[in-house]
Scaffold this motif. Structure first.
Motif, mmCIF file in Angstrom:
data_model
loop_
_atom_site.group_PDB
_atom_site.id
_atom_site.type_symbol
_atom_site.label_atom_id
_atom_site.label_comp_id
_atom_site.label_asym_id
_atom_site.label_seq_id
_atom_site.Cartn_x
_atom_site.Cartn_y
_atom_site.Cartn_z
ATOM 1 N N ARG A 19 0.835 -1.220 0.000
ATOM 2 C CA ARG A 19 0.000 0.000 0.000
ATOM 3 C C ARG A 19 0.862 1.260 0.000
ATOM 4 O O ARG A 19 0.575 2.218 -0.715
ATOM 5 N N LEU A 20 1.885 1.270 0.842
ATOM 6 C CA LEU A 20 2.768 2.432 0.882
ATOM 7 C C LEU A 20 3.481 2.636 -0.453
ATOM 8 O O LEU A 20 3.662 3.769 -0.901
ATOM 9 N N GLY A 21 3.872 1.560 -1.104
ATOM 10 C CA GLY A 21 4.491 1.664 -2.429
ATOM 11 C C GLY A 21 3.526 2.230 -3.457
ATOM 12 O O GLY A 21 3.895 3.087 -4.266
ATOM 13 N N ALA A 22 2.270 1.775 -3.426
ATOM 14 C CA ALA A 22 1.263 2.289 -4.360
ATOM 15 C C ALA A 22 0.990 3.767 -4.101
ATOM 16 O O ALA A 22 0.871 4.560 -5.046
ATOM 17 N N ILE A 23 0.901 4.139 -2.830
ATOM 18 C CA ILE A 23 0.679 5.552 -2.490
ATOM 19 C C ILE A 23 1.857 6.398 -2.970
ATOM 20 O O ILE A 23 1.660 7.492 -3.521
ATOM 21 N N ALA A 24 3.066 5.914 -2.786
ATOM 22 C CA ALA A 24 4.252 6.664 -3.235
ATOM 23 C C ALA A 24 4.237 6.838 -4.744
ATOM 24 O O ALA A 24 4.532 7.929 -5.259
ATOM 25 N N ILE A 25 3.871 5.792 -5.481
ATOM 26 C CA ILE A 25 3.816 5.888 -6.949
ATOM 27 C C ILE A 25 2.761 6.898 -7.379
ATOM 28 O O ILE A 25 2.993 7.727 -8.259
ATOM 29 N N VAL A 26 1.591 6.862 -6.745
ATOM 30 C CA VAL A 26 0.520 7.812 -7.081
ATOM 31 C C VAL A 26 0.974 9.242 -6.797
ATOM 32 O O VAL A 26 0.738 10.151 -7.613
#
Length: 118
Positions: A19-26
């Motif tokens: 989730r943190l990786g997806a948030i960072a990418i967004v």
């Protein structure tokens, strides 16, 4: 405390890391897109730039990006010492007529002085 005692508490589970990786990418994509819009607007005529910037949320463009550096780069132009000035026309102070640079330059040498006299 020793690092080995703290380390297990700092490890994140796989779903949380995902989730943190997806948030960072967004966030990175949004930052690049927002910067692209601001950069595009800076290279447009002043009217278009004004329309875009008046819809920007508060001071965010000025705080998130190197705004002044980008602005100076976008508006630098390509004139070099010795180049002919671009032709333009201006209304006289008494608003009776327009004066065009190319016409004045044919009659006599013209010096352009830019600045603020306030």
């Amino acid at each position: 405390m020793r690092w080995n005692a703290i380390k297990p508490r700092l490890q994140l589970s796989a779903p949380v890391r995902k989730r943190l990786g997806a948030i960072a990418i967004v966030l990175v994509v949004a930052y690049v897109a927002f910067g692209g819009v601001v950069g595009w607007a800076m290279n447009q005529p002043p009217e278009t730039f004004g329309r875009v910037m008046k819809r920007m949320p508060g001071p965010f463009p000025f705080l998130l990006f190197p705004f002044e550096t980008a602005w100076l780069h976008a508006r630098a132009g390509s004139l070099q010492v010795g180049d002919a000035a671009p032709d333009f026309s201006l209304l006289k102070l008494d608003k009776t007529d327009r004066v065009q640079l190319s016409v004045l330059n044919k009659q006599q040498p013209v010096v352009l002085v830019f600045g603020s006299y306030t």
